[in-house]
Design a protein around this motif. Structure first.
Motif, PDB file in Angstrom:
ATOM      1  N   ARG A  71      38.091  36.173  43.388  1.00  0.00           N
ATOM      2  CA  ARG A  71      38.730  35.017  42.541  1.00  0.00           C
ATOM      3  C   ARG A  71      39.994  35.669  41.954  1.00  0.00           C
ATOM      4  O   ARG A  71      40.982  34.982  41.549  1.00  0.00           O
ATOM      5  N   ASN A  72      40.260  37.005  41.860  1.00  0.00           N
ATOM      6  CA  ASN A  72      41.310  37.715  41.454  1.00  0.00           C
ATOM      7  C   ASN A  72      42.404  38.349  42.102  1.00  0.00           C
ATOM      8  O   ASN A  72      43.577  38.808  41.642  1.00  0.00           O
ATOM      9  N   GLU A  73      42.196  37.810  43.261  1.00  0.00           N
ATOM     10  CA  GLU A  73      43.329  37.962  44.330  1.00  0.00           C
ATOM     11  C   GLU A  73      44.381  37.004  44.565  1.00  0.00           C
ATOM     12  O   GLU A  73      44.421  35.783  44.277  1.00  0.00           O
ATOM     13  N   ALA A  81      40.127  42.917  47.392  1.00  0.00           N
ATOM     14  CA  ALA A  81      39.254  43.548  46.652  1.00  0.00           C
ATOM     15  C   ALA A  81      38.049  43.989  47.634  1.00  0.00           C
ATOM     16  O   ALA A  81      37.513  45.091  47.369  1.00  0.00           O
ATOM     17  N   HIS A  82      37.955  43.367  48.676  1.00  0.00           N
ATOM     18  CA  HIS A  82      36.746  43.901  49.727  1.00  0.00           C
ATOM     19  C   HIS A  82      37.398  45.092  50.486  1.00  0.00           C
ATOM     20  O   HIS A  82      36.709  45.848  50.780  1.00  0.00           O
ATOM     21  N   TRP A 185      43.017  24.627  44.545  1.00  0.00           N
ATOM     22  CA  TRP A 185      43.596  25.596  43.912  1.00  0.00           C
ATOM     23  C   TRP A 185      42.949  27.066  43.724  1.00  0.00           C
ATOM     24  O   TRP A 185      43.394  28.067  43.688  1.00  0.00           O
ATOM     25  N   HIS A 186      41.587  26.767  43.347  1.00  0.00           N
ATOM     26  CA  HIS A 186      40.867  28.041  42.784  1.00  0.00           C
ATOM     27  C   HIS A 186      40.497  28.998  43.940  1.00  0.00           C
ATOM     28  O   HIS A 186      40.253  28.313  45.028  1.00  0.00           O
ATOM     29  N   THR A 192      35.566  35.866  50.986  1.00  0.00           N
ATOM     30  CA  THR A 192      35.938  37.260  50.139  1.00  0.00           C
ATOM     31  C   THR A 192      36.479  38.252  51.200  1.00  0.00           C
ATOM     32  O   THR A 192      37.041  39.236  50.744  1.00  0.00           O
ATOM     33  N   ILE A 193      36.004  38.110  52.318  1.00  0.00           N
ATOM     34  CA  ILE A 193      36.430  39.113  53.512  1.00  0.00           C
ATOM     35  C   ILE A 193      37.792  39.211  53.675  1.00  0.00           C
ATOM     36  O   ILE A 193      38.316  39.973  54.125  1.00  0.00           O
ATOM     37  N   GLY A 194      38.515  37.946  53.397  1.00  0.00           N
ATOM     38  CA  GLY A 194      40.190  37.733  53.450  1.00  0.00           C
ATOM     39  C   GLY A 194      40.701  37.340  54.572  1.00  0.00           C
ATOM     40  O   GLY A 194      39.863  36.857  55.537  1.00  0.00           O
TER      41      GLY A 194
END
Length: 912
Positions: A71-73, A81-82, A185-186, A192-194
């Motif tokens: 969420r913070n990326e 983050a991962h 947008w969110h 998460t793994i990107g």
């Protein structure tokens, strides 16, 4: 259902200082509150500390949660983050090599990343030394991680391999695509793994900026749980974390709000694969929202087997094979996701429309009091099960902390307990609208009532949890030392009238929990020919109805009792596992007795079960991991088809399941199943006499009509073979190698072989030779290692290595793995390696001895095979006496690359 539950907390005070922190006065953590045994403290730098003591445990866990996830990326940071989570297992400026230290200490350690949080935890046998080291290490890597470019250059390919493994899962990829389409947008719309490209291109200095921003005490919660000295835990926390200053930077709040969806969206995903899946997503609520619990309950009401509305309309009618839902535990407005698997003979587009039609009924269905009661019972059972397993409780609290605060877990439970039919009806009508569902095009319409999720500010969240007190504290369970001596002192054995042997391990478990595991071997190798598939399906059908109760009634009652009964049949043994509570043990065993004596095996349940199994198997036809593990066993054993030890191809398994008849299931049930040759073990604070009476009532008259003889595998010598299997368009590949030899656990060579395997591939935290070479040094495999199968009752043993890899790295992985094996055989290990691995092996065994499942396994092996409980300690004594020459000699004696069969599965035609 994916439902992460409540949390717990502990206590602490102080001890002597290490030189690194000696210059600063040790801070005493400030006591905040105690909610149902979760004790909250804080430090001046903003660190929150939660203590969850449980004296009945013999292990402890230190789990630190950072409020940072995908969420913070930002732009170009997808997967950062991962990736950072991986890098924090490298090294720190003060302590050095984190992985080596974890490997040397044994135990169990891991890190995970999700939408709102990242966590790291260590599970060790309880001791002041392990407690101190874990807290010191977590404090050091909070601010002193090295994050070297040289480490990152190797690690990004490991993360990429992890990404590729996920790409092989059709249902998982479909979820990602639906999420991506659902969110404008969110960042909840991002995996998460990107992004593979972001992972590969990010530089260490960029990663460090991200690290220094979020890895700070004011953005973290330290959770300590299990058996530990609370005063010392607080002391160490104050000593090591208290020395870290409060950061000067101010964390900016994320402020992106997902707008209300304004039309149903469609996603069509076309990729190589062997399964058909349909998914549907609705935007819903954050974990803190009052609607969240009601939506969770509605998910159960819709999908539960056998009572769910969607289950009845779609699975029971065989339009689909299975359906599930999950609603993530998240900080911002989240979603509910429904996933359905289809047999290959169904048209996926037609089925999608059938599913949409049923989903459209959710808002207008009138739900009943029984629906609500059933869902509440099931969810509360899950909550209690996690809460009363303190180590799991501490890990599961990660999600709740990430969602805003640990107390939200208690509020969620309270909301479930107080749930009404009106609550469920309200959320059904509010959220389950077609224009809030994902599948694809804009449709203009008038007078749309659009769903706009509520935003929860930090201030609102704080107000929600501010004065929460929780329920009265539960009675603490008594301590139970993790040792064979203590196990024997609390062990009682008995025998039922029909010959069943049982053991009772008297141990208080948190919440009055009781666990039991039974093994019932039946028949013989000859008479079980061509019956393995029948027995396997039978085990899955044993809870689908009896002469007195329907499947629905059985499941409802077990949920109300917060209990579970699970069956499995393998080779010639029916295994029964039970989880319940002291006050419910007798009734649950009564339900089990009914299942064993009066099951009816409805035809429609047989059809559904086979459809579900075959749908899963069809999805595995081209999966490298499933293909490789099946083929390695087929290539190294030569049993005739139909033999209980024969390994069928995946397609053979599918075809065999299709031929099973209800009459065959009933015949096996009546004439083969029985308990008179069985054993079982029970763990809990139970009275021995009463337990014996209950077991006699359950099993005493349950006898098999078949002649029993223990079936033993045949030894087959392996041959040198390298076999490639092409699985087209798969992003990941698997390498496997196996060598067979003759050995059992009574062999004089067994202790030395255990340590040889430990050092070669299975031991430590990725520090044995194979994983160190493939993952740490060369970064060509996400996961690599070895495992040994040394039997108790026969000498058909084997040793195997494995590696997961990118298909283009096959040559490099094959070369590296075989080089490490050859080097170990030729040159042997060093005395230092043996010493280091011995320590980690001992710690891992002590950790395992603190798990109730291990206690039941030791008891059952004693009852079934006569393996003395003391053998657990005897093996350790023998291994401690080993010299490195002993280990090297045994390795050379049993392993040879000239006898290794290797299987490689993947798309090896890929160029990059």
């Amino acid at each position: 259902m994916k439902n992460v539950l409540l949390g717990g907390i502990l206590c602490c005070t102080l001890i002597s200082l290490s030189p690194v922190y000696a210059q600063k006065k040790v801070e005493v953590p400030k006591y905040i509150t105690n909610i149902e045994g979760v004790k909250e403290y804080s430090l001046n730098n903003g660190l929150k500390i939660l203590l969850i003591p449980d004296a009945s445990q013999s292990n402890m866990i230190v789990n630190i949660v950072y409020n940072v996830g995908s969420r913070n990326e930002g732009y170009g940071e997808k997967g950062m983050a991962h990736l950072l989570e991986h890098m924090l297992f490298k090294s720190t400026k003060n302590l050095g090599d984190i992985k080596k230290m974890l490997s040397d200490k044994g135990g169990n350690a891991n890190g995970t990343t999700w939408l709102d949080r990242t966590n790291y935890y260590e599970i060790f046998p309880s001791s002041d030394e392990n407690l101190k080291w874990s807290i010191e290490m977590e404090a050091d890597r909070m601010i002193h991680a090295t994050i070297l470019q040289s480490d990152l250059d190797k690690e990004f390919s490991v993360v990429r391999n992890e990404f590729e493994i996920g790409e092989n899962n059709p249902d998982g990829v479909l979820q990602e695509r639906i999420l991506s389409a659902a969110y404008l947008w969110h960042n909840y719309g991002n995996s998460t793994i990107g992004s593979k490209e972001d992972i590969e291109r990010v530089k260490a200095n960029t990663l460090r900026v991200f690290y220094e921003k979020y890895y700070q005490p004011d953005n973290a919660t330290l959770i300590i749980a299990g058996k530990f000295d609370e005063k010392k835990a607080l002391q160490y926390a104050g000593q090591y974390f208290g020395a870290i200053p409060r950061p000067k930077r101010v964390l900016d709040k994320t402020y992106t709000i997902e707008p209300a969806q304004d039309g149903e969206k469609y996603v069509e995903l076309k990729r190589a694969g062997d399964s058909k899946n349909v998914g549907a997503l609705y935007h819903t609520a954050s974990y803190a929202d009052k609607d969240y619990a009601a939506i969770d309950a509605l998910g159960e009401i819709l999908t539960a087997d056998p009572s769910g509305y969607l289950y009845k309309s779609l699975v029971e009618t065989q339009k689909i094979s299975s359906i599930y839902f999950w609603q993530p535990t998240v900080r911002d407005a989240g979603f509910i996701y429904f996933g359905a698997a289809l047999p290959n003979d169904k048209d996926v587009k037609e089925t999608k429309e059938l599913i949409r039609t049923e989903l459209d009924k959710i808002a207008s269905t009138k739900y009943t009091d029984q629906d609500i009661s059933r869902a509440k019972a099931k969810i509360i059972k899950q909550i209690e099960a996690v809460k009363n397993n303190t180590i799991s409780y501490a890990v599961n609290m990660t999600e709740i902390v990430g969602a805003g605060d640990y107390r939200l877990g208690f509020l969620y439970r309270d909301a479930i307990e107080n749930l009404t039919k009106e609550d469920v009806q309200r959320v059904a009508e509010k959220y389950f609208k077609a224009n809030n569902r994902t599948v694809g095009i804009f449709i203009p319409s008038k007078d749309e009532v659009r769903v706009k999720p509520n935003e929860y500010t930090d201030e609102q969240l704080s107000a929600l949890i501010k004065d929460y007190k929780g329920k009265a504290l539960e009675k603490e369970a008594a301590p139970f030392e993790a040792s064979i001596k203590n196990l024997k002192q609390n062990f009682a054995e008995g025998k039922l009238s029909n010959g069943i042997k049982y053991g009772l391990i008297k141990k208080e478990i948190k919440g009055g929990k009781v666990q039991a595991s039974f093994r019932f071997p039946v028949s013989n190798e000859k008479d079980l020919t061509d019956k393995s598939d029948i027995a396997g399906i039978l085990a899955q059908l044993l809870k689908t109805g009896t002469k007195t109760q329907s499947k629905e009634q059985i499941q409802d009652r077990l949920d109300q009792l917060k209990s579970s009964i699970n069956f499995n049949f393998s080779r010639q043994t029916l295994t029964v596992n039970i989880n319940t509570y002291k006050e419910n043990f007798k009734e649950v065993m009564g339900i089990l007795a009914d299942l064993l004596a009066n099951s009816t095996f409805p035809e429609n349940e047989l059809t559904k079960t086979i459809s579900e199994y075959n749908t899963y198997l069809e999805s595995s036809l081209n999966d490298p991991q499933a293909v490789a593990f099946t083929e390695i066993t087929r290539s190294t054993t030569k049993y005739p088809k139909g033999n209980m030890f024969y390994t069928p191809t995946i397609q053979e398994q599918i075809d065999a399941f299709k031929k099973i008849k209800q009459s065959e299931i009933v015949d096996f049930y009546k004439n083969v199943l029985g308990g008179n040759n069985g054993v079982g073990s029970v763990v809990g604070d139970l009275d021995a006499k009463t337990t014996g009476e209950i077991l006699e009532s359950t099993f005493g008259k349950w006898n098999s009509k078949a002649k029993y003889e223990l079936a033993l595998p045949t030894y087959f010598e392996t041959q040198k073979l390298d076999k490639d299997i092409i699985t087209p368009d798969k992003e990941n590949a698997v390498a496997l190698g196996r060598i067979s030899f003759k050995m059992d656990r009574n062999s004089a060579d067994y202790p030395a072989f255990v340590m040889a395997n430990e050092m070669l591939g299975s031991g430590g935290f990725l520090s044995a030779r194979i994983p160190m070479r493939l993952r740490e040094k060369e970064g060509i495999s996400y996961g690599a290692g070895s495992f040994a199968d040394i039997p108790i009752t026969n000498n058909a043993a084997s040793w195997s290595y494995y590696a997961f890899l990118n298909p283009t790295k096959k040559g490099a992985v094959e070369t590296a793995a075989k080089e490490e094996i050859a080097k170990a055989i030729k040159d042997g290990f060093t005395a230092e390696e043996l010493k280091s691995n011995l320590t980690s092996w001992q710690n891992e065994r002590k950790t395992r001895l603190g798990v109730d499942g291990t206690l039941m396994e030791l008891s059952n092996n004693y009852l079934q095979y006569g393996v003395p409980l003391e053998d657990y300690d005897t093996l350790e004594t023998k291994i401690k006496a080993l010299k490195v020459e002993d280990v090297n000699s045994v390795l050379k004696k049993y392993l040879s690359l000239d006898k290794m069969t290797s299987v490689y599965a993947g798309d090896f035609n890929k160029k990059n």
